[in-house]
Design an enzyme around this catalytic site. Structure first.
Site, short mmCIF file in Angstrom:
data_model
loop_
_atom_site.label_atom_id
_atom_site.label_comp_id
_atom_site.label_asym_id
_atom_site.label_seq_id
_atom_site.Cartn_x
_atom_site.Cartn_y
_atom_site.Cartn_z
N SER A 10 -14.77 -1.04 8.40
CA SER A 10 -14.26 0.54 8.76
C SER A 10 -15.16 1.34 9.10
O SER A 10 -15.69 1.27 7.54
CB SER A 10 -12.81 0.27 7.43
OG SER A 10 -12.09 1.77 7.76
N HIS A 35 -13.42 -1.25 12.73
CA HIS A 35 -11.96 -1.06 12.02
C HIS A 35 -12.72 0.54 12.85
O HIS A 35 -13.18 1.24 11.74
CB HIS A 35 -11.32 -1.16 11.18
CG HIS A 35 -9.76 -1.24 10.95
ND1 HIS A 35 -9.14 -1.83 11.67
CD2 HIS A 35 -9.49 -0.76 9.75
CE1 HIS A 35 -8.18 -1.24 10.45
NE2 HIS A 35 -8.49 -0.43 9.85
N ASP A 37 -10.09 4.13 11.90
CA ASP A 37 -8.66 4.86 11.10
C ASP A 37 -8.40 5.87 11.71
O ASP A 37 -8.96 7.01 11.12
CB ASP A 37 -9.69 4.46 9.79
CG ASP A 37 -9.29 2.81 8.95
OD1 ASP A 37 -8.15 2.47 9.56
OD2 ASP A 37 -10.39 3.03 8.15
N MET A 39 -6.17 8.86 10.80
CA MET A 39 -5.04 9.46 9.82
C MET A 39 -4.98 11.09 10.70
O MET A 39 -5.90 11.58 10.79
CB MET A 39 -5.45 9.24 9.00
CG MET A 39 -5.94 8.53 8.25
SD MET A 39 -6.81 8.97 6.75
CE MET A 39 -7.63 6.80 6.07
N HIS A 68 -6.58 1.22 14.38
CA HIS A 68 -5.69 1.71 12.97
C HIS A 68 -4.92 2.97 14.06
O HIS A 68 -5.84 3.86 12.92
CB HIS A 68 -6.16 1.10 11.76
CG HIS A 68 -5.09 1.48 10.81
ND1 HIS A 68 -5.38 1.14 9.10
CD2 HIS A 68 -4.06 1.03 11.56
CE1 HIS A 68 -4.65 0.99 8.91
NE2 HIS A 68 -3.41 1.82 9.83
N MET A 70 -3.18 5.75 12.30
CA MET A 70 -2.07 6.11 11.40
C MET A 70 -1.65 7.42 11.68
O MET A 70 -1.69 8.25 11.06
CB MET A 70 -2.56 6.47 9.95
CG MET A 70 -2.95 5.00 9.31
SD MET A 70 -5.03 4.92 8.02
CE MET A 70 -5.41 4.50 9.20
N MET A 139 -1.28 -3.95 4.97
CA MET A 139 -1.91 -2.72 4.55
C MET A 139 -1.32 -3.57 2.82
O MET A 139 -0.45 -4.24 2.85
CB MET A 139 -1.33 -1.85 4.52
CG MET A 139 -1.37 -0.43 5.62
SD MET A 139 -2.93 -0.94 6.25
CE MET A 139 -3.59 0.02 5.25
N ASP A 181 -5.67 -4.83 5.56
CA ASP A 181 -6.47 -4.16 5.37
C ASP A 181 -6.55 -3.29 3.55
O ASP A 181 -5.27 -2.12 3.65
CB ASP A 181 -5.71 -3.04 6.38
CG ASP A 181 -6.73 -1.72 6.29
OD1 ASP A 181 -7.44 -1.72 5.35
OD2 ASP A 181 -6.63 -0.47 7.30
C1 DX5 Z 1 -6.32 2.67 4.71
C2 DX5 Z 1 -8.08 2.45 5.91
C3 DX5 Z 1 -8.58 1.57 5.57
C4 DX5 Z 1 -9.50 1.87 4.65
C5 DX5 Z 1 -10.19 0.50 3.72
O1 DX5 Z 1 -5.69 4.03 4.65
O2 DX5 Z 1 -6.11 2.23 6.50
O3 DX5 Z 1 -8.73 0.70 6.90
O4 DX5 Z 1 -10.57 2.08 5.03
O5 DX5 Z 1 -10.85 1.30 2.81
P1 DX5 Z 1 -11.38 0.06 1.66
O6 DX5 Z 1 -11.81 -1.47 1.74
O7 DX5 Z 1 -12.65 0.62 1.33
O8 DX5 Z 1 -10.20 -0.30 0.68
ZN ZN Z 2 -6.84 0.64 8.36
#
Ligand code: DX5
Ligand code: ZN
Length: 230
Positions: A10, A35, A37, A39, A68, A70, A139, A181
């Site tokens: 990620s 990956h 992310d 947000m 991903h 969010m 998750m 994840d």
């Molecule tokens: C959290 C993200 C994850 C995050 C994982 O909301 O969706 O993908 O980056 O990070 P680690 O591996 O550090 O938990």
């Molecule tokens: Zn993620």
């Protein structure tokens, strides 16, 4: 049964000032996916990166970009990411008013589509859309931040979804990846794999290492050892 195992580093934990270099380093080390992310400071209390950044890293790598989302709402951004070079797009079912339509729209845009379940989100959202899914993402932390600890209730949930996917495929259904994840590290990836995951997001364990390529190799080697010693 042996199934392909994939690590998806990620970039949330990468150095955003050097993203091109960071993604090339993990691809060179052998990473299967990136990956990504997203947000929105609405669905989750944090704000990260959008389609422009996806388009900016796309020319640096050939491996698939696993977006991903969010975010709420889902549909418009999902299509923007498809145009920006995403290959897989997952979203949280409670963030979409029309799950079936969102999944179909992602596939129609040429991407693999999937649903993401927070630790407290029930699995009944799978009930009527199994044939629309390429990936199910569980998750193992509450979404919003990297570097959190793995929530153990994800293990029985992974086993339940693995069972569901296996039954679906035994009845002639399409393959579905099972991704996990949050809080995936060298010291727990073995038991997470044993619970049925085949695709492992890893942010801080890869990009928190002094050299991300080395971080990737460390966690992948542990996963291969765990899978080989089953
Ligand atoms: C959290 C993200 C994850 C995050 C994982 O909301 O969706 O993908 O980056 O990070 P680690 O591996 O550090 O938990
Ligand atoms: Zn993620």
């Amino acid at each position: 049964m042996t199934r392909p195992l994939r690590i998806a580093p990620s970039i949330l934990s990468a150095d955003f000032a050097r993203l091109g270099e960071e993604v090339r380093a993990i691809q060179d080390a052998g990473a299967d996916l990136i990956h990504f992310d997203v947000m929105d400071n609405h669905y989750v209390p944090n704000l990260t990166i959008g389609p422009m950044v996806c388009a900016a890293i796309r020319p640096h790598v050939t491996i698939p970009i696993d977006v991903h989302l969010m975010v709420a709402p889902v549909d418009r951004l999902a299509l923007d990411f498809a145009k920006a070079g995403a290959n897989l797009i997952t979203f949280h079912p409670e963030a979409s008013s029309h799950i079936d339509r969102s999944l179909q729209a992602i596939r129609d845009a040429g991407c693999k589509a999937g649903l993401v379940f927070n630790p407290g989100t029930p699995l009944h959202f799978l009930d009527h859309v199994m044939d629309r899914l390429d990936i199910i993402l569980l998750m193992s932390v509450n979404p919003g931040f990297g570097g959190q600890s793995f929530i153990p209730s994800a293990l029985p949930k992974l086993r339940a979804v693995r069972d569901r996917i296996d039954r679906h495929m035994a009845q002639g259904g399409q393959p579905i990846w099972l991704e996990v994840d949050g809080g995936v590290k060298v010291d727990n990836i073995g038991e997470i794999a044993a619970a049925g995951a085949d695709t492992f997001v890893s942010g801080s364990a890869v990009f928190g290492a002094p050299d991300p390529g080395g971080g990737y190799r460390g966690i992948m080697n542990r996963l291969r050892d765990a899978a080989g010693s089953k």
